[in-house]
Design a protein around this motif. Structure first.
Motif, mmCIF file in Angstrom:
data_model
loop_
_atom_site.group_PDB
_atom_site.id
_atom_site.type_symbol
_atom_site.label_atom_id
_atom_site.label_comp_id
_atom_site.label_asym_id
_atom_site.label_seq_id
_atom_site.Cartn_x
_atom_site.Cartn_y
_atom_site.Cartn_z
ATOM 1 N N LEU A 160 -24.277 -36.438 -71.576
ATOM 2 C CA LEU A 160 -24.545 -36.029 -70.188
ATOM 3 C C LEU A 160 -25.536 -36.992 -69.534
ATOM 4 O O LEU A 160 -25.383 -37.360 -68.371
ATOM 5 N N SER A 161 -26.536 -37.421 -70.301
ATOM 6 C CA SER A 161 -27.526 -38.342 -69.710
ATOM 7 C C SER A 161 -26.881 -39.690 -69.381
ATOM 8 O O SER A 161 -27.201 -40.299 -68.357
ATOM 9 N N LEU A 162 -25.949 -40.159 -70.217
ATOM 10 C CA LEU A 162 -25.287 -41.435 -69.931
ATOM 11 C C LEU A 162 -24.328 -41.316 -68.747
ATOM 12 O O LEU A 162 -24.285 -42.197 -67.875
ATOM 13 N N LEU A 163 -23.584 -40.225 -68.708
ATOM 14 C CA LEU A 163 -22.642 -40.037 -67.602
ATOM 15 C C LEU A 163 -23.375 -39.781 -66.288
ATOM 16 O O LEU A 163 -22.924 -40.200 -65.221
ATOM 17 N N GLY A 164 -24.477 -39.075 -66.359
ATOM 18 C CA GLY A 164 -25.271 -38.830 -65.156
ATOM 19 C C GLY A 164 -25.754 -40.147 -64.566
ATOM 20 O O GLY A 164 -25.714 -40.350 -63.341
ATOM 21 N N LYS A 165 -26.209 -41.052 -65.424
ATOM 22 C CA LYS A 165 -26.647 -42.359 -64.934
ATOM 23 C C LYS A 165 -25.466 -43.168 -64.401
ATOM 24 O O LYS A 165 -25.582 -43.840 -63.376
ATOM 25 N N GLN A 166 -24.330 -43.098 -65.115
ATOM 26 C CA GLN A 166 -23.134 -43.825 -64.666
ATOM 27 C C GLN A 166 -22.778 -43.438 -63.225
ATOM 28 O O GLN A 166 -22.487 -44.311 -62.393
ATOM 29 N N ALA A 167 -22.840 -42.156 -62.921
ATOM 30 C CA ALA A 167 -22.550 -41.696 -61.569
ATOM 31 C C ALA A 167 -23.698 -42.029 -60.611
ATOM 32 O O ALA A 167 -23.466 -42.407 -59.458
ATOM 33 N N HIS A 168 -24.907 -41.888 -61.061
ATOM 34 C CA HIS A 168 -26.103 -42.231 -60.260
ATOM 35 C C HIS A 168 -26.002 -43.659 -59.707
ATOM 36 O O HIS A 168 -26.414 -43.944 -58.595
ATOM 37 N N TRP A 169 -25.429 -44.562 -60.515
ATOM 38 C CA TRP A 169 -25.341 -45.960 -60.083
ATOM 39 C C TRP A 169 -24.094 -46.251 -59.242
ATOM 40 O O TRP A 169 -24.147 -47.014 -58.292
ATOM 41 N N ASN A 170 -22.960 -45.658 -59.607
ATOM 42 C CA ASN A 170 -21.694 -46.087 -59.022
ATOM 43 C C ASN A 170 -21.176 -45.181 -57.909
ATOM 44 O O ASN A 170 -20.123 -45.454 -57.335
ATOM 45 N N ILE A 171 -21.890 -44.136 -57.590
ATOM 46 C CA ILE A 171 -21.414 -43.196 -56.571
ATOM 47 C C ILE A 171 -21.410 -43.847 -55.195
ATOM 48 O O ILE A 171 -22.227 -44.711 -54.888
ATOM 49 N N MET A 197 -10.964 -47.697 -51.558
ATOM 50 C CA MET A 197 -12.279 -47.029 -51.485
ATOM 51 C C MET A 197 -13.335 -48.025 -51.004
ATOM 52 O O MET A 197 -13.175 -49.238 -51.142
ATOM 53 N N ALA A 198 -14.381 -47.484 -50.427
ATOM 54 C CA ALA A 198 -15.476 -48.326 -49.945
ATOM 55 C C ALA A 198 -16.086 -49.089 -51.116
ATOM 56 O O ALA A 198 -15.928 -48.731 -52.279
ATOM 57 N N SER A 199 -16.766 -50.184 -50.804
ATOM 58 C CA SER A 199 -17.456 -50.928 -51.849
ATOM 59 C C SER A 199 -18.680 -51.600 -51.235
ATOM 60 O O SER A 199 -18.850 -51.587 -50.021
ATOM 61 N N ILE A 200 -19.529 -52.144 -52.095
ATOM 62 C CA ILE A 200 -20.763 -52.759 -51.608
ATOM 63 C C ILE A 200 -20.534 -54.257 -51.446
ATOM 64 O O ILE A 200 -20.072 -54.924 -52.368
ATOM 65 N N THR A 201 -20.855 -54.783 -50.252
ATOM 66 C CA THR A 201 -20.667 -56.212 -49.994
ATOM 67 C C THR A 201 -21.660 -57.028 -50.798
ATOM 68 O O THR A 201 -22.791 -56.622 -51.020
ATOM 69 N N SER A 202 -21.204 -58.195 -51.224
ATOM 70 C CA SER A 202 -22.058 -59.057 -52.022
ATOM 71 C C SER A 202 -22.416 -60.307 -51.230
ATOM 72 O O SER A 202 -21.589 -60.857 -50.508
ATOM 73 N N LEU A 203 -23.678 -60.745 -51.355
ATOM 74 C CA LEU A 203 -24.114 -61.957 -50.665
ATOM 75 C C LEU A 203 -23.924 -63.176 -51.570
ATOM 76 O O LEU A 203 -24.258 -64.294 -51.189
ATOM 77 N N LEU A 204 -23.415 -62.956 -52.776
ATOM 78 C CA LEU A 204 -23.236 -64.067 -53.713
ATOM 79 C C LEU A 204 -21.817 -64.612 -53.609
ATOM 80 O O LEU A 204 -20.878 -63.876 -53.294
ATOM 81 N N SER A 205 -21.660 -65.896 -53.914
ATOM 82 C CA SER A 205 -20.324 -66.475 -53.995
ATOM 83 C C SER A 205 -19.633 -65.873 -55.214
ATOM 84 O O SER A 205 -20.290 -65.299 -56.098
ATOM 85 N N ALA A 206 -18.319 -66.024 -55.256
ATOM 86 C CA ALA A 206 -17.547 -65.421 -56.353
ATOM 87 C C ALA A 206 -18.034 -65.926 -57.702
ATOM 88 O O ALA A 206 -18.198 -65.161 -58.661
ATOM 89 N N GLU A 207 -18.307 -67.211 -57.788
ATOM 90 C CA GLU A 207 -18.725 -67.796 -59.065
ATOM 91 C C GLU A 207 -20.122 -67.294 -59.465
ATOM 92 O O GLU A 207 -20.362 -66.886 -60.602
ATOM 93 N N ASP A 208 -21.037 -67.345 -58.513
ATOM 94 C CA ASP A 208 -22.398 -66.870 -58.798
ATOM 95 C C ASP A 208 -22.373 -65.400 -59.192
ATOM 96 O O ASP A 208 -23.116 -64.962 -60.077
ATOM 97 N N MET A 263 -28.248 -48.961 -50.808
ATOM 98 C CA MET A 263 -28.337 -47.499 -50.704
ATOM 99 C C MET A 263 -27.996 -46.987 -49.307
ATOM 100 O O MET A 263 -27.594 -45.833 -49.150
ATOM 101 N N ILE A 264 -28.181 -47.820 -48.291
ATOM 102 C CA ILE A 264 -27.721 -47.438 -46.947
ATOM 103 C C ILE A 264 -26.204 -47.606 -46.868
ATOM 104 O O ILE A 264 -25.486 -46.718 -46.405
ATOM 105 N N GLN A 265 -25.752 -48.750 -47.340
ATOM 106 C CA GLN A 265 -24.336 -49.071 -47.222
ATOM 107 C C GLN A 265 -23.452 -48.087 -48.009
ATOM 108 O O GLN A 265 -22.333 -47.778 -47.578
ATOM 109 N N ALA A 266 -23.969 -47.608 -49.133
ATOM 110 C CA ALA A 266 -23.198 -46.691 -49.972
ATOM 111 C C ALA A 266 -22.865 -45.388 -49.246
ATOM 112 O O ALA A 266 -22.028 -44.610 -49.702
ATOM 113 N N GLN A 267 -23.498 -45.149 -48.124
ATOM 114 C CA GLN A 267 -23.270 -43.903 -47.386
ATOM 115 C C GLN A 267 -22.210 -44.053 -46.296
ATOM 116 O O GLN A 267 -21.910 -43.085 -45.600
ATOM 117 N N ARG A 268 -21.707 -45.263 -46.143
ATOM 118 C CA ARG A 268 -20.664 -45.422 -45.116
ATOM 119 C C ARG A 268 -19.461 -44.550 -45.422
ATOM 120 O O ARG A 268 -19.002 -44.478 -46.573
#
Lengths: 155, 155, 155, 155, 155, 155, 155, 155, 155, 155, 155, 155
Positions: C30-41, F1-12, G150-155
């Motif tokens: 649960l702690s690992l999955l909670g973090k997984q969602a905390h980051w990727n939600i 689904m929405a995603s987070i934009t990256s300021l890095l080039s694809a390689e970086d 964290m702002i962008q993730a709310q779009r």
């Protein structure tokens, strides 16, 4: 077995040991009796005394710890086991059962006065043998006299 | 004199009273013996054990206070005076003087095990008479078993 | 090698061991999955869920620690290694990548419900063998059911 | 409208719901009556009781919150509205105006005793249906019995 | 029985008493309704509102306490018993059961607006009779208007 | 689904993603192994190591969180699920059961050294692609090297 | 008038001065715009964003202070007056009046992205002239990128 | 778009809006100028003034926030953007570059005096339209007058 | 010598000066008399009053400081020297020696009532000349009236 | 005897060792000289400098500790003994006796400038051999430059 | 009326009483004069002295309290009323009105020196009669001498 | 140049100066040697001693500061420069490089014993010349003897 070296002469160490061990018995038994009253007290002043007795217990426990650690620091083994307390204490012992608040005030005033009287003798005899231990006892004595006043003022 | 009314039947109260008073003696004597070792211990593990013993003392003091206050709350007078402890304790008593760290580990493991054994019996007998007291004893027992493990793991 | 003595009978120890090890796997995963969602939600409820998931992770970590320390205190070795978790977990596993907030709510509701269901069984089977472990599981179960309500209420 | 799923059977849920809702009414009304006395008390023990009553109010509020959140966690809607309290409370109601300190002690002793009596019944009936709710009620009951002793000890 | 002397004239005291007792009823019922929604709310905004409602409850409880203590300080007995609240409240009462988050926002906006409206009238009428009570009401009113904005902004 | 934009080039982004995901696996598995040893360790150094291992776990958890949040901030999805850890970890795995303190010191020294070695490579490769991620890894590496010294110093 | 001596060459100082003054304008205007949205935002996400915007304002204020103190420490006078901000800012400016929550998310995502883009350029150009200032900018950049996610993730 | 309802009449709202928006410009520009001096000041009193200016900045920021939140609570949109400040401020603007400590004392004394003068007018005009806003301005004014004294006393 | 400029007209300043200097004498002498009773009180209510008197002393000291700093902020020099207090105080003076607890309650009730009476006159006369000072006096007056109630309630 | 393994090559370790040991001597001697001035300073700026010097001492002590622990973490033994400091320090040494505040400002400005100059060289030479140590030195350098500015600004 | 029993002989008590009452007058008047300067001081050193004077006031108040409580603990009634202070003080009295910072330094140096001189005499005379009181006076004297140095160093 | 006036006679001042300056050298060198061992220690007791040595360093630093400030308060200039320490220290100096834990225990026991021996002589000689300094040295001596015991107990 290993032991802790003492910087005191044999004679100075003996006087200091007696003063510290005597204080330890007084203070540990004060902590037990303070709790005994803290739990069994009854009467209109219950809450004020219930709280004040806990302050006395804290003072007694902290002071006992300082006194015992001072003893071992000068090469003397403190003894705070239940049987030692039971056999060597000079303090008035409460009866089992509920304790009327007025009687707690009277008894605790006597208990504190008798400890203070012995602490003042210990302060006197340790002045030359170990002024460091004496200074510790002076600090503890001041706090005990303060509690003695604050209990007695409620008579 | 006034007294505290009890919501327990006479029989339930008697069983609960024995369990709580027995716990009180165990816990208060544990606090005295923990301090005795805290002061007189010697050896390479001095510092780790000196600190851990103080945690055990804190646990013992706080638990004793909870147990005694529970007793008076169900109309039973707790008795934690020095002579009562000296006469009724079941705990192994240290010899006076320095205490080797290895022996402290062994002795404290035994002391905690014997208390835990009695606490488990008290948990069993109080289940029906007073589940509220039982719940308190369960919580204390868990902390004692944890300390038992952490001392024993150092053998 | 040294080991920790157990106060439980062989049979009681076996039942308790299974309940505690099972709880450990549930809580660590649960702690690992909670973090997984905390980051990727991702989604409009991002911030509320990001924060709530961290509360669930804290609860899972603290509870896992208590459960594992309880195990070793009764003479059982807890196993919380990654491979053990991967092989024994019963929890629904998130797909890699971003996780839509609505799906996180639904999945986490299911995850918590399945853990609670197993915790309730463990509470039942440990009552006789070890009421001390049972009491620990009851406390954890209450917190898990509270989180289950607070996640589900957002559907 | 959405609702919270319950892991309890219909029968277990009904018993648990009654125990929790009954506790909620007792505790919320205790918080109101505690404040009523906190404000209107008069007499030599004013300050001690003024402070102690606030501790009782804090206990009542925190316990009420735990009980209500437990209810919703098992799929039951708690009801703590003023009219519900007025109609369902079993507690002795103070007269308006100043309250003599002696009478506050007597009345609050009765109020706490009547709540404890009901809490003990709730502890008994919830044991099988929901041991998690039972454990919560046991913890609250212990604190209420402690306050009952500390108020009664002042008679 | 003893009573608290008032420094206000009979007429000023009457106006002030009405303003303070009216505020007390508003604030205590706000605290009960805030908790009712805190427990029973459901919907995507659950967590934000669950937390904000608890801030409103804290504000309501602290303000109620200040208002009631102000009343007794000017010689007026505050009345915050359940039946008084049930009979005298002007606040919209929630239905029992789950509360949709959108409806909570709408209802709480109305509740706060109606209290603010009465508080502003009380501020006006107490200016001459008792500027000290007026200043207290002004401070409370500012906090209520702030909560009114922060709830309403979520519509 | 929405995603987070990256300021890095694809390689970086690719280089940075590998460095961060690799670090995440190292750190999460370190947290699990640290706890495994924290619970199962046995021997004269039990208490010192039990406490130090918890410091390592805290460091590992906090660092893992920073690394994973850095990943998502540059548009990369971190993966910290149990199976991912089990399959990708490079860390030495403890056997189940009690762990002798001397062996824990040796194994943890190796584990930390292997992580540090990889962290130093990641610091090198991220310098150009993303100096912000590099700076984070430098800070974590310093703490890991400090723990490596403090464990190793006990051999 | 007295001035602060610089350890940088004239050319290095010029590059560093531009990077720091540019950052200062970005960060101070971010703090003003963050507050503007904190006050005027409206919509279902009001509370989450109201709180998050205050975290961004705190970050902006603390970072601006660090950047300005770094400037004066290398002998450069920072300029954070209102007219300087108004004339030199590159940030998107909100319209006066209420701000819809969705639009705040979109606008703040753009604002943060544009600052991050410039911060990354400043990190590049300051590497040789003043690695100490570069390190400060790297730390600030990481926090800004985290808020951007964290702002962008709310779009 | 949605908006916040106002309990003030159109005329009262207009007067209040002007007083609050005027205060906001004064306070935000004070916070920027306080920081400008905090960074660029030079002279024997550097440290005392550097610290005191930060107290003034904190006061200005907190007061600005309260004033702006008061505005939106009465249905008025506060405007604290850089251009608004640059165009509407009445405050003396520092020259760029180092600022001699004596001149900072003189200038800041004038700045605070001019704000206080306007605050006192705003206190007067808001008394009838909105005593709640007036009370807020009175509190801020007292703190500004205190800082005015403490800066001026150093001349 | 330098002096602090006043924003008040000569007439307003004179009225304000008298109100503030009068308050200062009242409050400082209250702090001295509160301590006098704190030390010399005797009787069954000793502990409750000993503690409450210290709260009154804290209130008196903090309020005196605020009043004196307000005076200098409006260009008036406060005078709190011993001779000024001795000559100008209106407060009832205790006899030297022990003070019976009942008499302390009666005397302190009178002392607080007389100060409150004068504070209310000062609130009235400062309304027009200086509403900022008036607001300060209103806040102090509320606390004094609260203490007046809490002392008087013990009669 | 046991030793700490190093992950650096022999050459990189040599360069890093020199940079860290040189920093250690600078920082420890700064801590001693800062205290020397903290105690013996005299003049109108006594209090401001007395306090600021203690901040410099804290910075020096904490930085010295980090630098020394970094050294041992890379397998290098730090040397901070008095004779080492006396023989290797490059810092200007105060004369014994009272120190005029103006001269303390001038001397401490020079001391800090000379340390910063050497720190910048160390930052340069450690970039390739050990970026982790470099990052530590960069952070310390920033704080030293900040103190350099804040002392110098008082000239 | 009741009184507090003294453990001192009549002669010892008389000497101790004079020393403690004399100290009380010195310390309370120091607290009043410290505040008088704290409020009315003017000049370039305003802020440093304003803050330092408050430290002196805190020291004076805390010491006065300890001295007075020591007096009553040995059966002596302390007298700290305004008239007693005005008639018995030996301290230099400030003129009313603004106080130039240079003159405050000079006057406070004299005031502290005169108190220290008397404290040293009291330390000498109480050594035999009451070493507990003597120890208290020694501790206070050290703090006063420290303040004397820190004020005088600013001349 | 200005200087601090002394209340001691020339002869008393000379004795006190020697005692305080001697203590300063002992304590500052203890702080340097404590850190030297804190960094370079190696062996199974590493962690316990690493932590305990930092407590000794804190004690040494705080005591050195008190002693030096006491010196300047009685008109004597303390000297804590590196060369002074190197030339005047009596303490055993560690060899450079790793320090075996057993040897650290032995060496630190000797170091503390030698300091305590000199402190006791200083306590004796300062009794008459300056009991205030003596009291300070007594307090420091007690803490040093406590550390001496706790190090020695680990042999």
């Amino acid at each position: 077995m290993a032991s802790i070296t003492s910087l005191l002469s044999a004679e100075d160490k003996k006087v200091t040991a007696e003063a510290l061990q005597g204080s330890l018995v007084d203070l540990l038994d004060l902590s037990l009796l303070g709790k005994q009253a803290h739990w069994n007290i009854i009467g209109r002043s219950f809450r004020s005394l219930h709280l004040q007795l806990d302050e006395i217990v804290s003072l007694a426990r902290d002071s006992a710890d300082s006194v015992a650690e001072r003893a071992v620091a000068v090469g003397v083994n403190p003894d705070g086991r239940a049987r030692t307390l039971a056999e060597h204490t000079h303090l008035h012992q409460f009866e089992p059962g509920y304790l009327d608040d007025g009687k707690v005030i009277a008894a605790m005033t006597d208990i504190l006065e008798s400890i203070v009287r012995r602490m003042r003798e210990r302060i006197e005899v340790t002045e030359k043998p170990d002024p460091v231990s004496q200074d510790l006892l002076i600090g503890i004595c001041r706090e005990l006299e303060k509690q003695h006043w604050m209990i007695q003022a409620q008579r």
